[in-house]
Write an enzyme that holds these catalytic residues in place. Structure first.
Site, PDB file in Angstrom:
ATOM      1  N   PHE A 195       7.189   3.749   1.074  1.00  0.00           N
ATOM      2  CA  PHE A 195       8.013   2.450   2.033  1.00  0.00           C
ATOM      3  C   PHE A 195       8.487   2.499   2.791  1.00  0.00           C
ATOM      4  O   PHE A 195       8.771   3.748   3.026  1.00  0.00           O
ATOM      5  CB  PHE A 195       8.589   2.158   1.089  1.00  0.00           C
ATOM      6  CG  PHE A 195       8.221   1.663  -0.744  1.00  0.00           C
ATOM      7  CD1 PHE A 195       7.310   1.321  -0.267  1.00  0.00           C
ATOM      8  CD2 PHE A 195       8.462   1.811  -1.749  1.00  0.00           C
ATOM      9  CE1 PHE A 195       6.178   0.525  -1.625  1.00  0.00           C
ATOM     10  CE2 PHE A 195       7.796   1.808  -2.868  1.00  0.00           C
ATOM     11  CZ  PHE A 195       6.416   0.825  -2.851  1.00  0.00           C
TER      12      PHE A 195
ATOM     13  N   HIS B  56       9.464  -3.096   2.852  1.00  0.00           N
ATOM     14  CA  HIS B  56       9.166  -3.648   1.512  1.00  0.00           C
ATOM     15  C   HIS B  56      10.699  -3.474   1.137  1.00  0.00           C
ATOM     16  O   HIS B  56      10.321  -4.039  -0.056  1.00  0.00           O
ATOM     17  CB  HIS B  56       7.906  -2.304   1.544  1.00  0.00           C
ATOM     18  CG  HIS B  56       7.198  -1.958   2.323  1.00  0.00           C
ATOM     19  ND1 HIS B  56       6.796  -0.471   3.084  1.00  0.00           N
ATOM     20  CD2 HIS B  56       5.877  -2.082   2.354  1.00  0.00           C
ATOM     21  CE1 HIS B  56       5.371  -0.711   3.577  1.00  0.00           C
ATOM     22  NE2 HIS B  56       4.947  -1.255   2.970  1.00  0.00           N
TER      23      HIS B  56
ATOM     24  N   MET C 104       1.014  -1.979   0.113  1.00  0.00           N
ATOM     25  CA  MET C 104      -0.008   0.141   0.106  1.00  0.00           C
ATOM     26  C   MET C 104       0.509   1.316   0.204  1.00  0.00           C
ATOM     27  O   MET C 104       0.389   2.569   0.528  1.00  0.00           O
ATOM     28  CB  MET C 104      -1.023   0.400   1.054  1.00  0.00           C
ATOM     29  CG  MET C 104      -1.427  -1.353   1.277  1.00  0.00           C
ATOM     30  SD  MET C 104      -3.585  -1.070   1.777  1.00  0.00           S
ATOM     31  CE  MET C 104      -3.076  -0.942   3.542  1.00  0.00           C
TER      32      MET C 104
ATOM     33  N   ASP D  90       2.643  -9.200   9.040  1.00  0.00           N
ATOM     34  CA  ASP D  90       0.760  -9.159   9.753  1.00  0.00           C
ATOM     35  C   ASP D  90       0.943 -10.603   9.129  1.00  0.00           C
ATOM     36  O   ASP D  90       0.491 -11.091   8.056  1.00  0.00           O
ATOM     37  CB  ASP D  90       0.865  -9.017   8.029  1.00  0.00           C
ATOM     38  CG  ASP D  90       0.815  -7.081   7.765  1.00  0.00           C
ATOM     39  OD1 ASP D  90      -0.170  -6.665   9.141  1.00  0.00           O
ATOM     40  OD2 ASP D  90       1.325  -6.422   7.181  1.00  0.00           O
TER      41      ASP D  90
ATOM     42  N   LYS E 275       5.843 -11.531   7.131  1.00  0.00           N
ATOM     43  CA  LYS E 275       5.425 -11.520   8.180  1.00  0.00           C
ATOM     44  C   LYS E 275       4.832 -11.149   9.666  1.00  0.00           C
ATOM     45  O   LYS E 275       4.656 -11.435  10.218  1.00  0.00           O
ATOM     46  CB  LYS E 275       6.184 -12.957   9.003  1.00  0.00           C
ATOM     47  CG  LYS E 275       5.873 -14.037   7.602  1.00  0.00           C
ATOM     48  CD  LYS E 275       6.739 -16.053   8.571  1.00  0.00           C
ATOM     49  CE  LYS E 275       6.535 -16.038   7.594  1.00  0.00           C
ATOM     50  NZ  LYS E 275       7.941 -17.702   8.391  1.00  0.00           N
TER      51      LYS E 275
END
Ligand code: PAF
Length: 285
Positions: A33, A37, A30, A150, A148
């Site tokens: 960064f 990311h 989304m 999330d 990970k």
């Protein structure tokens, strides 16, 4: 680096790579960064000929009380950062491409999305799995790479890919942390200066949990109680949940017998932070 805004163009480009026998690795994001990311992009670079990164703040995964409109965005900065790790394509679609008028199809992964964030964010995972399936159909990757941090999102996407027989591999990468141990997140920018030390009780709680586990404790209740005490002792913290779950089903466990994860969601001031640790795995910080 190529920027593609339209679905048809992205599909045609991916198809042309596939016809040449090239491998595509995909990092859905989304935007806004951070090093986490970039770590996903660097890993993607190692495994494929072409790295596609999507930047799309997906409205269907935000609830009515969530921060959709104020979610941080900075496309120009993101472009520079993606370029610095040699991403090949940025897919940056507008809302009307992804959800045109009369849109009405959603993917709902059942059991693993019920617990943990499923309680406080009831429609969140339906939005995540829906957008990921759409993006997979557009980008046509061989690999898709997720952080990970999330953990529930990673498990839900793996479940969807298995259940719907999608022809791609999902790769999960370890959480990238700031020097002080705070898990990297685009939402960290919301933290006020005096909230930062309170935010560190999440990593503190995970380390404490691992230490208690290493000393031989297996009762979830006992571990959770100690982590709760630590987090509550800090200013500005408001615990949403502290749970110990089976890593496959994400059901709560009473006693840790097989692979288990401790997952935390804590509001620090106005910022909701999540973090997790799989017992026995390395906890870098
Ligand atoms: O983790 C995220 O940034 C988002 O949930 C994702 C996977 C890009 C879907 O919008």
């Amino acid at each position: 680096m190529k920027v593609i805004k339209f679905i048809k163009e992205m599909q045609t480009y991916s198809e042309s790579l596939r016809l040449l026998g090239k491998k595509i690795a995909f990092v859905p994001t989304m935007g806004y960064f951070h090093e986490g990311h970039l770590a996903l992009m660097k890993e993607a670079k190692k495994m494929a000929d072409c790295v596609v990164v999507s930047i799309y703040v997906n409205p269907t995964q935000f609830g009515p009380k969530d921060d959709f409109s104020k979610y941080p965005r900075d496309f120009d900065r993101d472009l520079k950062m993606a370029e610095s790790v040699k991403a090949d394509v940025i897919f940056y679609p507008p809302d009307n491409e992804m959800y045109p008028a009369n849109y009405q199809t959603y993917v709902h992964v059942e059991r693993v999305t019920q617990n943990l964030c499923g309680f406080s964010r009831p429609s969140h995972f339906r939005g995540v799995t829906t957008i990921c399936l759409k993006l997979f159909n557009i980008v046509k990757p061989h690999f898709a790479i997720f952080g990970k941090k999330d953990f529930q999102q990673y498990i839900a996407i793996k479940r969807m890919v298995t259940d719907l027989n999608l022809d791609l591999h999902i790769i999960g990468l370890a959480t990238v942390r700031e020097a002080d141990g705070l898990a990297m997140s685009s939402r960290n920018v919301y933290l006020k200066e005096n909230e930062r030390s309170s935010a560190l009780t999440l990593i503190g709680g995970l380390k404490l949990a691992q230490n208690i586990y290493s000393a031989g404790e297996r009762k979830a209740k006992v571990i959770i109680r100690e982590v709760e005490k630590l987090i509550k002792s800090a200013d500005f913290t408001d615990i949403d949940y502290i749970k110990i779950c089976d890593t496959t089903t994400l059901d709560d466990v009473g006693e840790i017998k097989s692979q288990a994860v401790i997952a935390l969601a804590v509001k620090v001031g106005a910022t909701r932070l999540i973090d997790n640790h799989v017992f026995g795995e390395e906890l870098k910080a």
